[in-house]
Enzyme design. Sequence first.
Site, PDB file in Angstrom:
ATOM      1  CB  SER A  50       3.320  -0.368   4.501  1.00  0.00           C
ATOM      2  OG  SER A  50       3.158  -0.915   3.221  1.00  0.00           O
ATOM      3  CE  LYS A  91       2.768  -4.734   4.005  1.00  0.00           C
ATOM      4  NZ  LYS A  91       2.579  -3.368   4.319  1.00  0.00           N
TER       5      LYS A  91
END
Length: 180
Positions: A50, A91
């Site tokens: 990710s 993230k």
Amino acid sequence: MKLPMSRSERLRRRRRIRAREWTVAVLLAVSLAVMIRIFVFEPFNVVGPSMQTTLETGNLILVNKLVYRFGEPRRGEVVVFHAPHHKDYVKRVIALPGETVEAKNNKILINGKIMEEPYLVAEMRTRDFDLVKVPPGKVFVLGDNRLDSTDSRVIGPIGMSAIVGRAEIVYWPFNHWKLL
């Protein structure tokens, strides 16, 4: 009257004192390391695609756990947070409390203005998503690999209390070493 110590008694006494000093030094060092690990810096292992190309599976990062006790996350910072199902995710902060965020034509818009993202590779794509207003006390996060990331588009904005800290350094493997 006290008799003078023999040479062997003096040696034994010095050894006991030296052993006690080493024991105290080792205990202090271990205690300090544990305190730093619990309250200041913590290592994390990156798992999954990710955050590619910024982070790769197997990278070890050092997370500053103290930084958000004195301030709020800022746009563009890479954070580690507790996600659903007892997982920790890595993230990037995209939108802050009170802002609106949406994606159109591979661009992120914050409050209707295109956000510059110099950390993304030029060919990185971002699927369109509808306008989201970030609630107070939360941030909107995205993975840098927008086509393969479970982030705020799926799990919603992240509460400040769920944030563990800011990722500061990739320290392993050595050839990937960098500041984030």
